[in-house]
Design a protein around this motif. Structure first.
Motif, PDB file in Angstrom:
ATOM      1  N   MET A   1      -2.382  42.310  51.079  1.00  0.00           N
ATOM      2  CA  MET A   1      -1.150  42.310  50.329  1.00  0.00           C
ATOM      3  C   MET A   1      -0.154  41.416  51.053  1.00  0.00           C
ATOM      4  O   MET A   1       0.033  41.539  52.260  1.00  0.00           O
ATOM      5  N   LYS A   2       0.470  40.527  50.290  1.00  0.00           N
ATOM      6  CA  LYS A   2       1.483  39.637  50.858  1.00  0.00           C
ATOM      7  C   LYS A   2       2.824  39.924  50.196  1.00  0.00           C
ATOM      8  O   LYS A   2       2.898  40.065  48.981  1.00  0.00           O
ATOM      9  N   ILE A   3       3.852  40.019  51.039  1.00  0.00           N
ATOM     10  CA  ILE A   3       5.202  40.279  50.554  1.00  0.00           C
ATOM     11  C   ILE A   3       6.103  39.151  51.022  1.00  0.00           C
ATOM     12  O   ILE A   3       6.104  38.807  52.207  1.00  0.00           O
ATOM     13  N   GLY A   4       6.861  38.580  50.101  1.00  0.00           N
ATOM     14  CA  GLY A   4       7.862  37.579  50.440  1.00  0.00           C
ATOM     15  C   GLY A   4       9.240  38.163  50.219  1.00  0.00           C
ATOM     16  O   GLY A   4       9.478  38.820  49.197  1.00  0.00           O
ATOM     17  N   ILE A   5      10.137  37.931  51.181  1.00  0.00           N
ATOM     18  CA  ILE A   5      11.498  38.449  51.056  1.00  0.00           C
ATOM     19  C   ILE A   5      12.492  37.323  51.302  1.00  0.00           C
ATOM     20  O   ILE A   5      12.433  36.653  52.336  1.00  0.00           O
ATOM     21  N   ASP A   6      13.373  37.128  50.339  1.00  0.00           N
ATOM     22  CA  ASP A   6      14.473  36.190  50.475  1.00  0.00           C
ATOM     23  C   ASP A   6      15.741  37.028  50.660  1.00  0.00           C
ATOM     24  O   ASP A   6      16.297  37.549  49.690  1.00  0.00           O
ATOM     25  N   PRO A   7      16.197  37.195  51.921  1.00  0.00           N
ATOM     26  CA  PRO A   7      17.354  38.049  52.184  1.00  0.00           C
ATOM     27  C   PRO A   7      18.620  37.548  51.497  1.00  0.00           C
ATOM     28  O   PRO A   7      18.863  36.344  51.419  1.00  0.00           O
ATOM     29  N   ASP A   8      19.397  38.490  51.030  1.00  0.00           N
ATOM     30  CA  ASP A   8      20.690  38.179  50.435  1.00  0.00           C
ATOM     31  C   ASP A   8      21.634  39.328  50.759  1.00  0.00           C
ATOM     32  O   ASP A   8      21.199  40.454  50.987  1.00  0.00           O
ATOM     33  N   CYS A   9      22.909  39.033  50.775  1.00  0.00           N
ATOM     34  CA  CYS A   9      23.915  40.036  51.153  1.00  0.00           C
ATOM     35  C   CYS A   9      23.874  41.271  50.260  1.00  0.00           C
ATOM     36  O   CYS A   9      23.989  42.386  50.746  1.00  0.00           O
ATOM     37  N   ASP A  10      23.695  41.084  48.955  1.00  0.00           N
ATOM     38  CA  ASP A  10      23.713  42.217  48.032  1.00  0.00           C
ATOM     39  C   ASP A  10      22.304  42.735  47.752  1.00  0.00           C
ATOM     40  O   ASP A  10      21.960  43.844  48.118  1.00  0.00           O
ATOM     41  N   LYS A  11      21.504  41.933  47.080  1.00  0.00           N
ATOM     42  CA  LYS A  11      20.121  42.306  46.771  1.00  0.00           C
ATOM     43  C   LYS A  11      19.214  41.159  47.190  1.00  0.00           C
ATOM     44  O   LYS A  11      19.450  40.008  46.834  1.00  0.00           O
ATOM     45  N   SER A  12      18.178  41.493  47.930  1.00  0.00           N
ATOM     46  CA  SER A  12      17.232  40.490  48.416  1.00  0.00           C
ATOM     47  C   SER A  12      16.112  40.293  47.407  1.00  0.00           C
ATOM     48  O   SER A  12      15.682  41.240  46.744  1.00  0.00           O
ATOM     49  N   GLY A  13      15.629  39.048  47.318  1.00  0.00           N
ATOM     50  CA  GLY A  13      14.470  38.777  46.489  1.00  0.00           C
ATOM     51  C   GLY A  13      13.246  39.417  47.114  1.00  0.00           C
ATOM     52  O   GLY A  13      13.063  39.377  48.331  1.00  0.00           O
ATOM     53  N   PHE A  14      12.407  40.026  46.293  1.00  0.00           N
ATOM     54  CA  PHE A  14      11.201  40.723  46.757  1.00  0.00           C
ATOM     55  C   PHE A  14      10.043  40.293  45.871  1.00  0.00           C
ATOM     56  O   PHE A  14      10.100  40.427  44.651  1.00  0.00           O
ATOM     57  N   ALA A  15       8.998  39.759  46.497  1.00  0.00           N
ATOM     58  CA  ALA A  15       7.793  39.365  45.766  1.00  0.00           C
ATOM     59  C   ALA A  15       6.598  39.966  46.471  1.00  0.00           C
ATOM     60  O   ALA A  15       6.477  39.883  47.688  1.00  0.00           O
ATOM     61  N   LEU A  16       5.715  40.559  45.697  1.00  0.00           N
ATOM     62  CA  LEU A  16       4.505  41.171  46.234  1.00  0.00           C
ATOM     63  C   LEU A  16       3.320  40.595  45.473  1.00  0.00           C
ATOM     64  O   LEU A  16       3.335  40.553  44.245  1.00  0.00           O
ATOM     65  N   ILE A  17       2.338  40.121  46.216  1.00  0.00           N
ATOM     66  CA  ILE A  17       1.091  39.658  45.614  1.00  0.00           C
ATOM     67  C   ILE A  17      -0.032  40.501  46.205  1.00  0.00           C
ATOM     68  O   ILE A  17      -0.197  40.561  47.423  1.00  0.00           O
ATOM     69  N   TYR A  18      -0.772  41.142  45.310  1.00  0.00           N
ATOM     70  CA  TYR A  18      -1.910  41.960  45.737  1.00  0.00           C
ATOM     71  C   TYR A  18      -3.004  41.801  44.693  1.00  0.00           C
ATOM     72  O   TYR A  18      -2.793  42.134  43.523  1.00  0.00           O
ATOM     73  N   GLN A  19      -4.139  41.275  45.127  1.00  0.00           N
ATOM     74  CA  GLN A  19      -5.247  40.963  44.237  1.00  0.00           C
ATOM     75  C   GLN A  19      -4.716  40.089  43.101  1.00  0.00           C
ATOM     76  O   GLN A  19      -4.183  39.028  43.357  1.00  0.00           O
ATOM     77  N   ASN A  20      -4.809  40.520  41.863  1.00  0.00           N
ATOM     78  CA  ASN A  20      -4.308  39.715  40.743  1.00  0.00           C
ATOM     79  C   ASN A  20      -2.971  40.212  40.216  1.00  0.00           C
ATOM     80  O   ASN A  20      -2.570  39.846  39.118  1.00  0.00           O
ATOM     81  N   GLN A  21      -2.286  41.043  40.994  1.00  0.00           N
ATOM     82  CA  GLN A  21      -1.022  41.615  40.551  1.00  0.00           C
ATOM     83  C   GLN A  21       0.141  40.967  41.287  1.00  0.00           C
ATOM     84  O   GLN A  21       0.044  40.644  42.472  1.00  0.00           O
ATOM     85  N   THR A  22       1.225  40.803  40.565  1.00  0.00           N
ATOM     86  CA  THR A  22       2.447  40.258  41.151  1.00  0.00           C
ATOM     87  C   THR A  22       3.614  41.157  40.773  1.00  0.00           C
ATOM     88  O   THR A  22       3.752  41.548  39.613  1.00  0.00           O
ATOM     89  N   GLU A  23       4.415  41.493  41.772  1.00  0.00           N
ATOM     90  CA  GLU A  23       5.652  42.244  41.544  1.00  0.00           C
ATOM     91  C   GLU A  23       6.792  41.333  41.976  1.00  0.00           C
ATOM     92  O   GLU A  23       6.756  40.741  43.054  1.00  0.00           O
ATOM     93  N   LEU A  24       7.796  41.221  41.150  1.00  0.00           N
ATOM     94  CA  LEU A  24       8.905  40.313  41.407  1.00  0.00           C
ATOM     95  C   LEU A  24      10.198  40.999  40.995  1.00  0.00           C
ATOM     96  O   LEU A  24      10.372  41.354  39.833  1.00  0.00           O
ATOM     97  N   THR A  25      11.093  41.218  41.990  1.00  0.00           N
ATOM     98  CA  THR A  25      12.333  41.928  41.713  1.00  0.00           C
ATOM     99  C   THR A  25      13.362  41.608  42.786  1.00  0.00           C
ATOM    100  O   THR A  25      13.120  40.787  43.668  1.00  0.00           O
ATOM    101  N   THR A  26      14.504  42.255  42.699  1.00  0.00           N
ATOM    102  CA  THR A  26      15.493  42.224  43.779  1.00  0.00           C
ATOM    103  C   THR A  26      15.766  43.660  44.197  1.00  0.00           C
ATOM    104  O   THR A  26      15.739  44.574  43.367  1.00  0.00           O
ATOM    105  N   LEU A  27      15.997  43.840  45.508  1.00  0.00           N
ATOM    106  CA  LEU A  27      16.199  45.182  46.052  1.00  0.00           C
ATOM    107  C   LEU A  27      17.344  45.179  47.052  1.00  0.00           C
ATOM    108  O   LEU A  27      17.506  44.219  47.809  1.00  0.00           O
ATOM    109  N   THR A  28      18.103  46.273  47.070  1.00  0.00           N
ATOM    110  CA  THR A  28      19.088  46.446  48.132  1.00  0.00           C
ATOM    111  C   THR A  28      18.336  46.707  49.432  1.00  0.00           C
ATOM    112  O   THR A  28      17.119  46.962  49.419  1.00  0.00           O
ATOM    113  N   PHE A  29      19.042  46.704  50.539  1.00  0.00           N
ATOM    114  CA  PHE A  29      18.401  46.928  51.826  1.00  0.00           C
ATOM    115  C   PHE A  29      17.664  48.263  51.859  1.00  0.00           C
ATOM    116  O   PHE A  29      16.519  48.345  52.295  1.00  0.00           O
ATOM    117  N   PHE A  30      18.296  49.324  51.373  1.00  0.00           N
ATOM    118  CA  PHE A  30      17.666  50.645  51.438  1.00  0.00           C
ATOM    119  C   PHE A  30      16.575  50.819  50.384  1.00  0.00           C
ATOM    120  O   PHE A  30      15.614  51.554  50.614  1.00  0.00           O
TER     121      PHE A  30
END
Length: 140
Positions: A1-30
């Motif tokens: 599983m690979k996770i990419g994070i683009d940090p940002d002050c409010d919500k960071s970019g979050f990308a997850l690639i696992y097998q043939n699945q992709t999750e793409l969203t923004t998340l607060t720190f917590f």
């Protein structure tokens, strides 16, 4: 599983690639902290590799190039510093969870939505943080 994070002050970019699945969203720190916990419980920490974009790895004198009032320059400096600190805290979170992570120096140009869709074939509506996060892990 690979996770990419683009940090940002409010919500960071979050990308997850696992097998043939992709999750793409923004998340607060917590939210990110909670998501890491969920993924570790489901997949184990040894199956996760995190790529964190770390702007602080770039050496720059941006303040000499920016023209404007000192208030504008101070605000830019404040946001830049906050973004750098967020990246450092995300790296610290990876260490806390004992996850394998790589600090990535931002070198790519920003992709607009059209370019992103052409490269990734992802049709979902995205923002810049999501696109940057996915490009950290796309093709790895």
């Amino acid at each position: 599983m690979k996770i990419g994070i683009d940090p940002d002050c409010d919500k960071s970019g979050f990308a997850l690639i696992y097998q043939n699945q992709t999750e793409l969203t923004t998340l607060t720190f917590f939210e990110l902290f909670d998501r890491f916990g969920q993924l570790i419980n489901s997949f184990g920490k040894d199956n996760i590799k995190v790529y964190v974009e770390c702007g602080f790895l770039n050496k720059s004198n941006w303040h000499r190039k920016v023209q404007g009032t000192s208030a504008i320059n101070a605000k830019i400096g404040e946001r830049t510093g906050a973004n750098f600190e967020k990246a450092k805290k995300i790296c610290e979170m990876c260490e806390y969870y004992d996850l394998k992570y790589i600090k990535v120096k931002p070198t790519r140009k920003k992709l607009n939505a059209v370019e992103f869709k052409a490269i990734t074939k992802i049709e979902k509506r995205t923002n810049q943080e999501m696109r940057d996060a996915l490009m950290l892990v796309f093709g790895r």
